[in-house]
Design an enzyme around this catalytic site. Structure first.
Site, short mmCIF file in Angstrom:
data_model
loop_
_atom_site.label_atom_id
_atom_site.label_comp_id
_atom_site.label_asym_id
_atom_site.label_seq_id
_atom_site.Cartn_x
_atom_site.Cartn_y
_atom_site.Cartn_z
N SER A 70 0.92 -1.10 -0.02
CA SER A 70 0.00 -0.09 0.00
C SER A 70 0.77 1.23 -0.03
CB SER A 70 -0.82 0.00 1.10
OG SER A 70 -0.09 0.02 2.35
N GLY A 71 0.32 2.42 -0.26
CA GLY A 71 0.93 3.54 -0.40
C GLY A 71 0.06 4.77 0.02
N GLY A 74 -3.22 4.49 -2.38
CA GLY A 74 -3.88 3.45 -2.37
C GLY A 74 -3.17 2.04 -2.51
N SER A 75 -3.78 0.86 -2.48
CA SER A 75 -3.20 -0.38 -2.25
C SER A 75 -3.34 -1.51 -3.40
CB SER A 75 -4.35 -1.06 -1.13
OG SER A 75 -4.61 -0.38 -0.15
N VAL A 76 -2.37 -2.31 -3.46
CA VAL A 76 -1.88 -3.04 -4.36
C VAL A 76 -2.06 -4.59 -4.20
CG1 VAL A 76 -0.26 -3.76 -6.38
CG2 VAL A 76 -0.43 -1.20 -5.55
N ASP A 191 7.93 10.94 -10.84
CA ASP A 191 8.02 10.34 -9.41
C ASP A 191 9.15 9.18 -9.80
OD1 ASP A 191 8.00 10.25 -6.75
OD2 ASP A 191 6.12 8.96 -6.64
#
Length: 340
Positions: A70-71, A74-76, A191
């Site tokens: 997660s970041g 969001g989440s992966v 980024d």
């Protein structure tokens, strides 16, 4: 510029994927997974006809969903989709900055139509979630190719295996190829850093996470940074000085970030220590950059090391015009290729 406008306002009514969220039926043709999901050209026209990602996720085909990480926005997850392994990213609603989280979702799709060996491929994206999938706190969902479980940050700082000259040169070249491609399509990532570069089982680097990206005006070489684009800028340790000063944005901002990332590949160290605000001020006011002194990193003492040091200095120049383009960068990297 990523749009906060709902996709229902952007797509023609006849392909609106939200008209029937129960079945999520789609007019988009499903081709072999090795290519992409495409819109049939004989039925649609213009931008819609050239879209390479589906506007519908067939939820019943999505199984074995497992969290990966997660970041900030969001989440992966890792999942199976039509029998293939995919990555599923859910962009969550940010209660503190709803506009930024919405922009992050749409920015992810700036490169959705791009296909390249060194770019993570988007398969499908939608803001429509049928009942029962537990996504009430999500702005949208994006399906992407599953590259693997590793990124460059993990390889640099969590692995003990050596990272030789031939390896970091290959990784740097992969990133530069990806940058040349997205820049040729007027997309700026904003980024670039080791954590946003995934590494496949075949040891191929793929640029991921376009949540900070921007699509530049094709009529101009640069774009002014809007104060409303609160997500712009990326990670502060890799951020170009012009972004910190709110000046014109060009693809050269990615070259600056590449320079910091390349230095990390060579040294396996963090670029800066100390307080965040102090670093930001010093980068702009005092031209602070990671150390390339021989006494700190003997690798820069060799003849090739001195050439690398010179190219690094150009990449992270305070003036964007002094930085090489991604195409020029690749030419220099070819000259620096280790002799085997």
């Amino acid at each position: 510029m990523p749009s906060p406008i709902p996709v229902t306002r952007l797509l023609p009514k006849d392909i609106n994927p939200f008209l029937d969220i129960g079945t999520c039926s789609s007019p988009l043709a499903k081709y072999s997974f090795g290519t992409s999901l495409q819109v049939p050209v004989q039925r649609f026209h213009g931008k819609v006809a050239s879209r390479l990602w589906s506007t519908v996720i067939h939820w019943k085909e999505l199984i074995s969903v497992q969290p990966v990480g997660s970041g900030g926005f969001g989440s992966v997850y890792k999942a199976e989709y039509f029998g293939e392994t995919v990555a599923l990213k859910k962009v969550k609603k940010c209660t503190k900055n709803k506009l930024a989280s919405r922009q992050s979702f749409w920015a992810e799709l700036n490169a959705g139509h791009l296909r390249h060996r060194n770019i993570v491929r988007v398969i499908a994206a939608t803001t429509c979630v049928p009942p029962g999938f537990g996504d009430e706190g999500s702005i949208g969902t994006i399906l992407m190719e599953f590259v693997g479980d590793r990124n460059l940050h993990q390889i640099l700082y969590a692995c003990v295996e050596p990272l030789g000259e031939d390896k970091w040169h290959k990784y740097a070249t992969d990133i530069a190829h990806g940058l040349r491609f997205i820049h040729s399509h007027s997309v700026v990532h904003l980024d670039i850093k080791p954590a946003n570069v995934l590494v496949s089982r075949e040891d191929v680097c793929k640029i991921a996470d376009f949540g900070c990206s921007l699509k530049l005006d094709y009529k101009c070489e640069f774009s002014a940074i809007s104060p409303h684009l609160s997500h712009v800028g990326g990670t502060y340790t890799h951020r170009a000085p012009e972004l910190l000063k709110g000046e014109e944005l060009t693809p050269k901002a990615d070259i600056f970030s590449f320079g910091i990332t390349w230095w990390q590949l060579i040294t396996r160290e963090q670029p800066y220590t100390g307080d965040r605000q102090h670093v930001l001020y010093a980068v702009v006011a005092h031209n602070l950059r990671p150390s390339v002194r021989d006494q700190d990193h003997p690798v820069f003492g060799s003849e090739q090391g001195r050439q690398v040091r010179t190219l690094l200095g150009r990449c992270w120049s305070g003036e964007g015009l002094c930085r090489p383009s991604a195409q020029e960068l690749l030419l220099h990297l070819e000259q620096l290729r280790p002799q085997t």
